[in-house]
Motif scaffolding. Structure first.
Motif, PDB file in Angstrom:
ATOM      1  N   LEU A 425      -5.993   5.475 -10.158  1.00 33.51           N
ATOM      2  CA  LEU A 425      -7.334   5.161 -10.104  1.00 33.51           C
ATOM      3  C   LEU A 425      -7.698   4.334 -11.278  1.00 33.51           C
ATOM      4  O   LEU A 425      -8.789   3.547 -11.070  1.00 33.51           O
ATOM      5  N   GLN A 426      -6.803   4.256 -12.396  1.00 35.95           N
ATOM      6  CA  GLN A 426      -7.401   3.690 -13.477  1.00 35.95           C
ATOM      7  C   GLN A 426      -6.656   2.212 -13.503  1.00 35.95           C
ATOM      8  O   GLN A 426      -7.001   1.252 -14.347  1.00 35.95           O
ATOM      9  N   LYS A 427      -5.941   1.865 -12.539  1.00 40.43           N
ATOM     10  CA  LYS A 427      -5.087   0.534 -12.389  1.00 40.43           C
ATOM     11  C   LYS A 427      -5.940  -0.432 -11.633  1.00 40.43           C
ATOM     12  O   LYS A 427      -6.865  -0.141 -10.780  1.00 40.43           O
ATOM     13  N   ARG A 428      -5.886  -1.637 -12.066  1.00 40.03           N
ATOM     14  CA  ARG A 428      -6.755  -2.742 -11.253  1.00 40.03           C
ATOM     15  C   ARG A 428      -5.543  -3.683 -10.411  1.00 40.03           C
ATOM     16  O   ARG A 428      -5.319  -4.689 -10.688  1.00 40.03           O
ATOM     17  N   THR A 429      -5.041  -2.772  -9.641  1.00 41.75           N
ATOM     18  CA  THR A 429      -3.917  -3.373  -8.731  1.00 41.75           C
ATOM     19  C   THR A 429      -4.361  -2.780  -7.095  1.00 41.75           C
ATOM     20  O   THR A 429      -5.186  -2.060  -7.033  1.00 41.75           O
ATOM     21  N   ASN A 430      -3.508  -3.351  -6.327  1.00 46.54           N
ATOM     22  CA  ASN A 430      -3.835  -2.984  -4.900  1.00 46.54           C
ATOM     23  C   ASN A 430      -3.251  -1.515  -4.724  1.00 46.54           C
ATOM     24  O   ASN A 430      -3.586  -1.105  -3.404  1.00 46.54           O
ATOM     25  N   ASP A 431      -2.565  -0.989  -5.461  1.00 43.90           N
ATOM     26  CA  ASP A 431      -2.317   0.533  -5.729  1.00 43.90           C
ATOM     27  C   ASP A 431      -3.559   1.440  -5.527  1.00 43.90           C
ATOM     28  O   ASP A 431      -3.388   2.616  -5.034  1.00 43.90           O
ATOM     29  N   ASN A 432      -4.620   0.858  -6.136  1.00 43.59           N
ATOM     30  CA  ASN A 432      -5.702   1.630  -6.529  1.00 43.59           C
ATOM     31  C   ASN A 432      -6.546   1.200  -5.028  1.00 43.59           C
ATOM     32  O   ASN A 432      -7.080   0.206  -5.125  1.00 43.59           O
ATOM     33  N   PRO A 433      -6.869   2.206  -4.156  1.00 46.03           N
ATOM     34  CA  PRO A 433      -7.888   1.786  -3.032  1.00 46.03           C
ATOM     35  C   PRO A 433      -9.048   1.324  -3.197  1.00 46.03           C
ATOM     36  O   PRO A 433      -9.485   0.435  -2.633  1.00 46.03           O
ATOM     37  N   VAL A 434      -9.675   2.010  -4.168  1.00 43.35           N
ATOM     38  CA  VAL A 434     -11.017   1.436  -4.505  1.00 43.35           C
ATOM     39  C   VAL A 434     -11.276   0.070  -4.939  1.00 43.35           C
ATOM     40  O   VAL A 434     -11.872  -0.925  -4.565  1.00 43.35           O
ATOM     41  N   PHE A 435     -10.125  -0.338  -5.950  1.00 41.49           N
ATOM     42  CA  PHE A 435      -9.845  -1.325  -6.343  1.00 41.49           C
ATOM     43  C   PHE A 435      -9.666  -2.708  -5.240  1.00 41.49           C
ATOM     44  O   PHE A 435     -10.120  -3.943  -5.059  1.00 41.49           O
ATOM     45  N   TYR A 436      -8.906  -2.198  -4.476  1.00 39.61           N
ATOM     46  CA  TYR A 436      -8.325  -3.127  -3.297  1.00 39.61           C
ATOM     47  C   TYR A 436      -9.411  -3.364  -2.479  1.00 39.61           C
ATOM     48  O   TYR A 436      -9.591  -4.511  -2.230  1.00 39.61           O
ATOM     49  N   VAL A 437     -10.298  -2.521  -2.071  1.00 39.57           N
ATOM     50  CA  VAL A 437     -11.633  -2.592  -1.215  1.00 39.57           C
ATOM     51  C   VAL A 437     -12.657  -3.498  -1.911  1.00 39.57           C
ATOM     52  O   VAL A 437     -13.229  -4.535  -1.363  1.00 39.57           O
ATOM     53  N   GLN A 438     -12.862  -2.944  -3.272  1.00 45.48           N
ATOM     54  CA  GLN A 438     -14.010  -4.048  -3.971  1.00 45.48           C
ATOM     55  C   GLN A 438     -13.478  -5.309  -4.094  1.00 45.48           C
ATOM     56  O   GLN A 438     -14.201  -6.400  -4.388  1.00 45.48           O
ATOM     57  N   TYR A 439     -12.116  -5.560  -4.444  1.00 47.57           N
ATOM     58  CA  TYR A 439     -11.632  -6.744  -4.721  1.00 47.57           C
ATOM     59  C   TYR A 439     -11.746  -7.664  -3.437  1.00 47.57           C
ATOM     60  O   TYR A 439     -12.230  -8.918  -3.826  1.00 47.57           O
ATOM     61  N   ALA A 440     -11.580  -7.082  -2.347  1.00 51.12           N
ATOM     62  CA  ALA A 440     -11.805  -7.947  -1.210  1.00 51.12           C
ATOM     63  C   ALA A 440     -13.238  -8.353  -1.066  1.00 51.12           C
ATOM     64  O   ALA A 440     -13.571  -9.557  -0.807  1.00 51.12           O
ATOM     65  N   HIS A 441     -14.273  -7.586  -1.419  1.00 51.17           N
ATOM     66  CA  HIS A 441     -15.367  -7.936  -1.392  1.00 51.17           C
ATOM     67  C   HIS A 441     -15.692  -9.037  -2.255  1.00 51.17           C
ATOM     68  O   HIS A 441     -16.441  -9.944  -1.887  1.00 51.17           O
ATOM     69  N   ALA A 442     -15.407  -8.865  -3.594  1.00 53.33           N
ATOM     70  CA  ALA A 442     -15.519  -9.846  -4.633  1.00 53.33           C
ATOM     71  C   ALA A 442     -15.091 -10.947  -4.305  1.00 53.33           C
ATOM     72  O   ALA A 442     -15.529 -12.080  -4.536  1.00 53.33           O
ATOM     73  N   ARG A 443     -13.637 -11.048  -3.493  1.00 55.45           N
ATOM     74  CA  ARG A 443     -13.052 -12.423  -3.162  1.00 55.45           C
ATOM     75  C   ARG A 443     -14.027 -13.090  -2.150  1.00 55.45           C
ATOM     76  O   ARG A 443     -13.967 -14.240  -2.024  1.00 55.45           O
ATOM     77  N   THR A 444     -14.806 -12.391  -1.018  1.00 57.48           N
ATOM     78  CA  THR A 444     -15.534 -12.874  -0.325  1.00 57.48           C
ATOM     79  C   THR A 444     -16.770 -13.794  -0.996  1.00 57.48           C
ATOM     80  O   THR A 444     -17.230 -14.746  -0.505  1.00 57.48           O
ATOM     81  N   HIS A 445     -17.213 -13.413  -1.844  1.00 49.74           N
ATOM     82  CA  HIS A 445     -18.363 -13.896  -2.751  1.00 49.74           C
ATOM     83  C   HIS A 445     -17.608 -15.164  -3.706  1.00 49.74           C
ATOM     84  O   HIS A 445     -18.291 -16.261  -3.859  1.00 49.74           O
ATOM     85  N   ASN A 446     -16.203 -14.939  -4.263  1.00 46.99           N
ATOM     86  CA  ASN A 446     -15.934 -16.068  -4.786  1.00 46.99           C
ATOM     87  C   ASN A 446     -15.442 -17.142  -3.733  1.00 46.99           C
ATOM     88  O   ASN A 446     -15.872 -18.470  -4.144  1.00 46.99           O
ATOM     89  N   VAL A 447     -14.985 -17.006  -2.493  1.00 40.94           N
ATOM     90  CA  VAL A 447     -14.991 -17.943  -1.641  1.00 40.94           C
ATOM     91  C   VAL A 447     -16.176 -18.615  -1.454  1.00 40.94           C
ATOM     92  O   VAL A 447     -16.150 -19.901  -1.130  1.00 40.94           O
TER      93      VAL A 447
END
Length: 558
Positions: A425-447
């Motif tokens: 849970l402390q990793k900023r990688t796809n192994d961390n499920p909350v990071f994985y989902v939040q990063y997808a959301h952030a990516r939509t905004h970046n796009v």
């Protein structure tokens, strides 16, 4: 075409076919009688129906033959690309690209409302959760209920239910006396009582009580007689401890509408009123000098003492009074979240519900939660910096933050034991499920930001251009969101929303790798780019809506 529209189209086809085979066989049919499902294998189409299997006997038809009649008629419907019959009579439906892609615009225009409805508007729900004793910080079990309970409240509200979050404040009974004695011992420098509470927080509360008493009156707390001294520590100590609990919950994103004091039940006459009601209903009897509830008439394994022979109220008396109080406040659904150690209470509580003339598992529902274990460096974490003997909500939040803690606690079924790997849970990688989902959301905004900088906007929408296989898969998942939320509300299982979000994030990342929203190089902006921006923004909206239901933030940059 959304599932509701497709279900109506299916009904429009089935009704005349059924009527032609057997007069009156279509009477009373609605679209809800033919629920659509997503095929596990997307090669089988976008939607599947077992309508022919359900109706075959009623219309006197071979299900497969009837399915073929339905398929032939449904294939002529606008937006339907093809219909095939499989197995004994399953109907697999594939939508054309334009009908499937239209969903992207629907989602963007609906915004935060996508996935909501008013199907549960008749449910007035009292949702009681956490309710930790005010004798110490919230432990991991209570923390799990805080995350799951608040997410469940949000999900139920999204389906139109009126939900009151309630905290049952246990300020009556032996545990409060032990807490007070522990504070007195800490203040006096004595050892912790054998049945008392230990940990640094006891010393902190004891110091605050002594200081507050001195500030608030002319006498030092040590000038009091022992009984008065203990009462002072009890009253002030419980107040300080509960204030800390409320603050911890608030910082965790959980606030309650009602804090109900157990002690009020005993001083207001509520217990007597509940017993009187049950006596009127004929379910109370006297034996061996005690007052009993004849709960065996309602499935309990034994009758229950309500008032003991010494005149004191038994524990169940508070349950009787509290349940009746909730019903008298107008709640037609009372949901209580309890720890695994309360599993044995379910049967007696359901018997109590029936004794009042209500329906067990409908008017009263009990959710049982299992244990949570934290793992750090491969080793279970068992000691708190402040509480000493338990790991607390503050410990978890300090290590991983509120978002990761809430997500990790809601992504698994509450009725299963949960091991949380803090290192993951402390990793900023796809192994961390909350990071994985939040990063997808952030990516939509970046796009979206990059698209705006490149001149791509949503001035055109041509859904028939969304033909790539990753677009079909992404649209299929987006269409599932309302059904997932509705099912999570029905089953009282917020983890279904979390698991859905992880699947959606994975499909979005695959789409991102295959389909460009921004033209390459000096290539012109075309309608396919504009339409893909709609799909990108729709995905961001659904990720945002889902994270909100879990009480987790949806960052725009990471």
């Amino acid at each position: 075409m959304n599932p509701d529209a497709l279900a109506e189209a299916l009904l429009a086809v089935i009704a005349p076919l059924a009527e032609a085979r057997r007069e009156g066989s279509s009477a009373g049919l609605t679209a809800a009688d033919f629920p659509l499902e997503r095929p596990r294998n997307r090669d089988h189409g976008d939607w599947a129906s077992n309508a022919a299997l359900k109706l075959g006997k009623a219309v006197g038809a071979n299900p497969r033959e009837f399915a073929q009649e339905i398929a032939d008629a449904l294939a002529a419907t606008d937006g339907v690309a093809s219909v095939e019959v499989a197995g004994p009579g399953f109907i697999n439906i594939r939508l054309d690209a334009a009908a499937a892609g239209a969903l992207a615009k629907t989602i963007v225009e609906a915004g935060a409302a996508y996935g909501t409805n008013d199907s549960r508007s008749d449910e007035i729900i009292n949702l009681e959760f956490v309710s930790a004793n005010p004798t110490g910080p919230i432990h991991l079990g209570g923390t799990r209920w805080a995350a799951v309970g608040d997410a469940l409240a949000r999900i139920l509200q999204s389906q139109g239910a009126q939900v009151t979050r309630e905290y049952y404040f246990n300020d009556h009974g032996a545990q409060i006396d032990r807490f007070a004695r522990s504070l007195v011992a800490a203040h006096q420098g004595d050892p912790t009582p054998e049945d008392g509470y230990g940990g640094g927080y006891i010393d902190d509360i004891a110091r605050r009580v002594a200081l507050a008493y001195t500030d608030g009156g002319a006498n030092d707390i040590d000038a009091l007689e022992p009984a008065a001294k203990q009462e002072a520590f009890r009253e002030l100590g419980v107040g300080f401890m509960f204030a800390e609990i409320k603050q911890s919950l608030h910082e965790f994103g959980v606030d309650f509408d009602v804090y109900f004091h157990e002690n009020d039940l005993h001083i207001s006459g509520a217990v007597d009123r509940a017993i009187a009601r049950l006596r009127e209903l004929g379910h109370i009897f006297e034996a061996d000098g005690a007052t009993w509830l004849r709960s065996t008439d309602f499935g309990d394994d034994k009758d229950r003492v309500v008032i003991k022979s010494d005149g004191n109220a038994a524990y169940i008396s508070g349950d009787l009074a509290y349940y009746l109080d909730k019903r008298e406040r107008g709640f037609n659904r009372c949901i209580i979240m309890l720890g695994a150690d309360h599993h044995g209470y379910v049967q007696r509580l359901m018997a109590m519900t029936a004794a009042f003339g209500d329906e067990p598992y409908v008017n009263l529902q009990i959710l049982i939660g299992q244990m949570v274990n934290l793992v750090k460096d491969g080793t279970p974490l068992r000691m708190s910096k402040r509480a000493g003997t338990i790991v607390t909500m503050e410990d978890l939040v300090e290590i991983v933050g509120v978002d990761a803690a809430r997500y990790a606690l809601t992504r698994s079924s509450a009725d299963s034991n949960l091991d949380i790997d803090l290192d993951v849970l402390q990793k900023r990688t796809n192994d961390n499920p909350v990071f994985y989902v939040q990063y997808a959301h952030a990516r939509t905004h970046n796009v979206a930001r990059n698209a705006a900088a490149s001149g791509v906007d949503r001035s055109a929408f041509a859904p028939e251009l969304l033909t790539h296989e990753t677009e079909s898969a992404l649209l299929g998942a987006l269409q599932e969101f309302p059904r997932i939320v509705a099912f999570a509300a029905e089953t009282r299982e917020p983890h279904r929303v979390a698991r859905y979000l992880e699947e959606l994030a994975g499909l979005y990342h695959k789409w991102y790798d295959n389909c460009r929203v921004i033209p390459l190089g000096d290539a012109p902006v075309e309608d396919v780019h504009r339409t893909r921006l709609w799909l990108n923004d729709a995905t961001g909206q659904v990720l945002r809506n889902g994270l909100h239901l879990l009480g987790v933030s949806a960052p725009e940059r990471m």
